[in-house]
Motif scaffolding. Structure first.
Motif: not given
Length: 385
Positions: A91-98
């Motif tokens: 559930g990483a969405g747009g990847g900001q946390l990654a």
């Protein structure tokens, strides 16, 4: 009075009800969020941030990801510094946390960064493309798998399985305590519009889940039961050969979540940063969420062979993880007072209760095959101030 305009998903849901009869709220919520091409998370458009409907902690400030990155480096140490570390985010969405995590590891953990493979659990092709573009600077260290791969145990993980605001979006069964016992809320059509019907439980596992956590509802009280959550933790535990499961979400232990004073449960909808309590408005256009029962996650994990290492409010996790030091370092790099104020306001939102995320969000760390792990979040942060 504004005339109601039926959208395509609402029409589809009504057709299903007409064909098969009433549906559970879990079926309705699944359609609203995940119906191919029409659901909230499976249709075009930004969902998170200023242009979307809500914020997550990772969109508030990069310090959130920096703290998690350093905790992951500590997890690697606890595992004996293996040559390969699987970092799996569902559930990483747009990847900001990654991006924040990988940027931080490249900066502060040069011995650990080369060992990391960042694997996204993603079924939406457009999100996969967005994640790849956002993390283009880390190309070659990225991989993708589907939710079915995880749920079927087809992924082997030595490292950490991470989720941030994932489980709150799992479809839930809606129940109500009545004079005739615990009943379930079904979605029906009434005079051509979506409505509710209360009847016998569709699945005995619903009552069993409440019984396991010691929840006793009072007459008239509504609550949500997330059967998908323990199934997800069980699957994650199966994939995890050695390492950690890190779950961040808003929720409470069961004794708080199901307390008698919480008569209407926790079901909420978000549309353009505005709260809405009616889930039957604009199906597919608004987010539908519920608070997570962390007691169930801990029980399911322990049954599946993962131990509860640490559980507490987000502010405690961040303090132990060194967020004050992150703020000091970021302020030292800031250009002017305005940037320093932005850092401080973001920290306030991440840390404080009553309008912030500090005590509504909880963090759960579970482990498998790790003897007595010593993590940053476990530190006595009073001495770090």
């Amino acid at each position: 009075m504004t005339e109601h305009t039926e959208n395509e998903l609402e029409k589809l849901i009504k057709e299903r009800i007409a064909a098969k009869g009433r549906i559970t709220f879990a079926e309705y919520m699944a359609a609203c969020l995940y119906e191919p091409g029409l659901g909230y998370y499976t249709s075009p458009g930004r969902k998170v941030g200023a242009e979307g409907d809500f914020y997550t902690s990772s969109n508030v400030h990069q310090a959130f990801g920096r703290v998690i990155a350093k905790e992951l480096a500590q997890m690697w140490q606890c595992l004996g510094m293996p040559d390969a570390f699987d970092l799996v985010e569902a559930g990483a969405g747009g990847g900001q946390l990654a991006l924040d995590i990988m940027d931080t590891l490249a900066e502060v953990a040069p011995e650990f960064y080369p060992k990391v493979t960042y694997r996204f659990i993603e079924k939406e092709p457009s999100l996969r493309d967005a994640q790849a573009a956002k993390l283009a600077g880390h190309e070659g260290k990225l991989a993708w798998s589907t939710p079915d791969d995880l749920l079927s145990g087809n992924i082997s993980v030595i490292g950490c399985i991470l989720s941030n605001e994932l489980i709150d979006s799992f479809p839930v069964h809606l129940v109500e305590q009545t004079g005739g016992g615990l009943k379930e809320v079904y979605v029906v059509t009434v005079a051509g519009e979506l409505g509710e019907q209360v009847d016998e439980l569709s699945n005995p596992a619903i009552a069993a889940c409440l019984e396991r956590v010691g929840a006793t509802l009072v007459a008239g009280q509504r609550a949500e039961v997330n059967l998908a959550a323990p199934a997800w933790i069980t699957a994650a535990a199966s994939c995890l050969k050695k390492g950690f499961i890190l779950t961040i979400d808003y929720g409470f232990p069961a004794k708080v979540l199901y307390r008698p004073g919480r008569m209407n449960g926790t079901l909420l909808c978000y549309y353009r940063h505005t709260l809405e309590e009616n889930p039957y408005l604009n199906p597919g256009l608004q987010d539908i969420t519920t608070h997570v029962d962390f007691t169930t996650l801990m029980q399911a994990g322990e049954a599946a062979g993962v131990a509860t290492v640490w559980f507490g409010e987000q502010y405690r996790f961040l303090m132990g993880g060194g967020i004050i030091q992150e703020l000091i370092e970021l302020e030292a790099r800031a250009v002017g007072d305005e940037e320093k104020i932005r850092h401080r306001l973001a920290l306030k939102k991440l840390m404080l209760p009553e309008g912030g995320m500090g005590d509504t969000f909880q963090v759960l760390v579970q482990s498998k095959g790790v003897d007595n792990p010593q993590l940053r979040c476990m530190r006595d942060w009073s001495g770090l101030l």
